[in-house]
Design an enzyme around this catalytic site. Sequence first.
Site, PDB file in Angstrom:
ATOM      1  N   HIS A  75     -18.642 145.876  13.870  1.00 59.21           N
ATOM      2  CA  HIS A  75     -19.300 145.549  15.154  1.00 59.21           C
ATOM      3  C   HIS A  75     -20.029 144.219  14.949  1.00 59.21           C
ATOM      4  CE1 HIS A  75     -21.177 146.027  18.949  1.00 59.21           C
ATOM      5  NE2 HIS A  75     -21.969 147.068  18.744  1.00 59.21           N
ATOM      6  N   HIS A 130      -9.778 143.604  19.091  1.00 60.44           N
ATOM      7  CA  HIS A 130     -10.796 144.215  19.932  1.00 60.44           C
ATOM      8  C   HIS A 130     -10.277 145.525  20.480  1.00 60.44           C
ATOM      9  CE1 HIS A 130     -13.947 144.606  22.932  1.00 60.44           C
ATOM     10  NE2 HIS A 130     -14.610 143.773  22.167  1.00 60.44           N
ATOM     11  N   ASP A 189     -16.832 137.000  17.721  1.00 56.75           N
ATOM     12  CA  ASP A 189     -17.441 136.726  16.419  1.00 56.75           C
ATOM     13  C   ASP A 189     -16.771 135.606  15.639  1.00 56.75           C
ATOM     14  OD1 ASP A 189     -19.533 138.633  16.424  1.00 56.75           O
ATOM     15  OD2 ASP A 189     -18.029 140.195  16.252  1.00 56.75           O
TER      16      ASP A 189
HETATM   17  C1  COA Z   1     -12.655 145.377  16.544  1.00 55.17           C
HETATM   18  C2  COA Z   1     -11.802 146.436  15.845  1.00 55.17           C
HETATM   19  C3  COA Z   1     -12.695 147.357  15.018  1.00 55.17           C
HETATM   20  C4  COA Z   1     -11.090 147.253  16.913  1.00 55.17           C
HETATM   21  O1  COA Z   1     -10.344 148.163  16.237  1.00 55.17           O
HETATM   22  P1  COA Z   1      -9.501 149.341  16.876  1.00 55.17           P
HETATM   23  O2  COA Z   1      -9.505 149.273  18.352  1.00 55.17           O
HETATM   24  O3  COA Z   1      -9.983 150.590  16.241  1.00 55.17           O
HETATM   25  O4  COA Z   1      -8.051 148.964  16.433  1.00 55.17           O
HETATM   26  P2  COA Z   1      -7.367 149.417  15.099  1.00 55.17           P
HETATM   27  O5  COA Z   1      -8.273 149.249  13.952  1.00 55.17           O
HETATM   28  O6  COA Z   1      -6.790 150.778  15.363  1.00 55.17           O
HETATM   29  O7  COA Z   1      -6.217 148.329  14.996  1.00 55.17           O
HETATM   30  C5  COA Z   1      -4.961 148.403  15.689  1.00 55.17           C
HETATM   31  C6  COA Z   1      -3.929 147.633  14.873  1.00 55.17           C
HETATM   32  O8  COA Z   1      -4.264 146.247  14.827  1.00 55.17           O
HETATM   33  C7  COA Z   1      -4.562 145.856  13.503  1.00 55.17           C
HETATM   34  N1  COA Z   1      -5.791 145.055  13.520  1.00 55.17           N
HETATM   35  C8  COA Z   1      -6.792 145.159  14.439  1.00 55.17           C
HETATM   36  N2  COA Z   1      -7.732 144.254  14.164  1.00 55.17           N
HETATM   37  C9  COA Z   1      -7.320 143.591  13.073  1.00 55.17           C
HETATM   38  C10 COA Z   1      -7.861 142.546  12.322  1.00 55.17           C
HETATM   39  N3  COA Z   1      -9.036 142.032  12.638  1.00 55.17           N
HETATM   40  N4  COA Z   1      -7.181 142.076  11.258  1.00 55.17           N
HETATM   41  C11 COA Z   1      -5.988 142.608  10.930  1.00 55.17           C
HETATM   42  N5  COA Z   1      -5.417 143.609  11.612  1.00 55.17           N
HETATM   43  C12 COA Z   1      -6.077 144.084  12.666  1.00 55.17           C
HETATM   44  C13 COA Z   1      -4.783 147.119  12.708  1.00 55.17           C
HETATM   45  O9  COA Z   1      -4.476 146.969  11.358  1.00 55.17           O
HETATM   46  C14 COA Z   1      -3.880 148.078  13.414  1.00 55.17           C
HETATM   47  O10 COA Z   1      -2.560 147.839  12.978  1.00 55.17           O
HETATM   48  P3  COA Z   1      -1.568 149.061  12.700  1.00 55.17           P
HETATM   49  O11 COA Z   1      -1.430 149.748  14.028  1.00 55.17           O
HETATM   50  O12 COA Z   1      -0.350 148.391  12.194  1.00 55.17           O
HETATM   51  O13 COA Z   1      -2.267 149.896  11.674  1.00 55.17           O
HETATM   52  C15 COA Z   1     -10.755 145.746  14.938  1.00 55.17           C
HETATM   53  O14 COA Z   1      -9.967 144.869  15.696  1.00 55.17           O
HETATM   54  C16 COA Z   1     -11.392 145.054  13.754  1.00 55.17           C
HETATM   55  O15 COA Z   1     -11.661 145.679  12.730  1.00 55.17           O
HETATM   56  N6  COA Z   1     -11.648 143.709  13.875  1.00 55.17           N
HETATM   57  C17 COA Z   1     -12.326 143.004  12.826  1.00 55.17           C
HETATM   58  C18 COA Z   1     -13.829 143.195  12.971  1.00 55.17           C
HETATM   59  C19 COA Z   1     -14.386 142.403  14.109  1.00 55.17           C
HETATM   60  O16 COA Z   1     -14.087 141.227  14.281  1.00 55.17           O
HETATM   61  N7  COA Z   1     -15.239 143.079  14.888  1.00 55.17           N
HETATM   62  C20 COA Z   1     -15.900 142.456  15.996  1.00 55.17           C
HETATM   63  C21 COA Z   1     -15.418 143.016  17.288  1.00 55.17           C
HETATM   64  S1  COA Z   1     -16.084 142.108  18.656  1.00 55.17           S
END
Ligand code: COA
Length: 376
Positions: A223, A262, A313
């Site tokens: 987050h 996201h 971010d």
């Molecule tokens: C924001 C976040 C937690 C949302 O996650 P989510 O909705 O739970 O999505 P998931 O983690 O299930 O990801 C879905 C797919 O995209 C991929 N993915 C999502 N964000 C990714 C990232 N930042 N880098 C690499 N792969 C990513 C996942 O590996 C997953 O792939 P798969 O289906 O092959 O396993 C996630 O995108 C993330 O961890 N981002 C990095 C942290 C970040 O920048 N957070 C700030 C948000 S404003």
Amino acid sequence: MSGEGKGGLEDVVVSTSDICFIDGREGRLLYRGFDVNDLVEHSSFEEVVYLLWHGGLPSRKELDAHLKSLGAAATRRLPPKLIAILRALPRKTTPMEVLRTGVSALAVFDPDAADNSREATARKSLRLTARLPTLVAAWERIRRGRPLVAPNSKLSLAANFLAMMSGRTPTPLEVKTFDVALILHADHEFNASTFAARVTAATMSDVHSAITSAVGALKGPLHGGANEQVMRMVEQIKSPALAEAWIRKALADKARVMGFGHRVYRVEDPRAKHLRRLATELGRQMGDTSAVAILNTVARVVTEDKHIYPNVDLYSGAAYKSMGIPTDQFTPIFAISRVAGWTAHVMEQHANNRLIRPRSEYTGSTHLAYVPLDRR
Ligand SMILES: CC(C)(COP(=O)(O)OP(=O)(O)OC[C@H]1O[C@@H](n2cnc3c(N)ncnc32)[C@H](O)[C@@H]1OP(=O)(O)O)[C@@H](O)C(=O)NCCC(=O)NCCS
């Protein structure tokens, strides 16, 4: 996970809200019906705070009164005993730990602490929003062994924060960039920290408790903590020439790249472009555009390769770094802004409350026979 759900409450609508709307397919973000792009162009953070709390834009007279109460030195100032608490903390305490402790401690010094009425919650929300910048800046000064800088009621919240933190007068571009960053982070619907605040508020607990919950949720790297991690990635990559190879290897290693992806947006986060532009301008002004160049290369490769787009971010840290703000203060800065949204959500929750208490689908054993201790 029960039924067809994808886990993590994805796509689950928890409640109605009039505060914020995200169109994840179109990449639109609205506060109280106003497009955040218009607010970035025409508004100020203080006006956005008014909008979030009151549901509409203020008249000139309303804005003047709001600026006066939010900006008053007495409202911005920390209770001296809270400063003593900060001074007693180990110097290595991280800024987010200080913020979590500080928000909780502010409650006990608040004259309305025991009053949970709508009026008292509004007054406490005002004090929290005015004091969080002072708290964050104070810790930066204390841990560096520098004298505290008193809040200046003549300055905007953005300019005053930068001055209190650095001890120097910020440039107009720094103030503008910071103000825009505050506008962009002010609310984001039912994100994890806001949901945490609403869950706490829904027990009819007080606003300080709700905001303490929110700060705890914001701290995590998935987050608010992501902006710090982005800057650590930039520091690891070191130079724009090394960025492409670094990110290709990271993707091949299946690394999660901070600043991308996201839960709601399926396109680029509409906030990212403003921060990219301002980080680029600031970098030019400071004579160092390498962080933005690294991030642009990383963004190109991640977008092409994974079809995952930059979020809020990705570029904020590069802008803050150009202003001389230490990396571990990026997430507290997020909180300085988001407290406006958190408090708006607490007030909305209290106004039409029902306890938030979901169920789990039990997947453990049933009907186990109890074995006495000496026979196990
Ligand atoms: C924001 C976040 C937690 C949302 O996650 P989510 O909705 O739970 O999505 P998931 O983690 O299930 O990801 C879905 C797919 O995209 C991929 N993915 C999502 N964000 C990714 C990232 N930042 N880098 C690499 N792969 C990513 C996942 O590996 C997953 O792939 P798969 O289906 O092959 O396993 C996630 O995108 C993330 O961890 N981002 C990095 C942290 C970040 O920048 N957070 C700030 C948000 S404003």
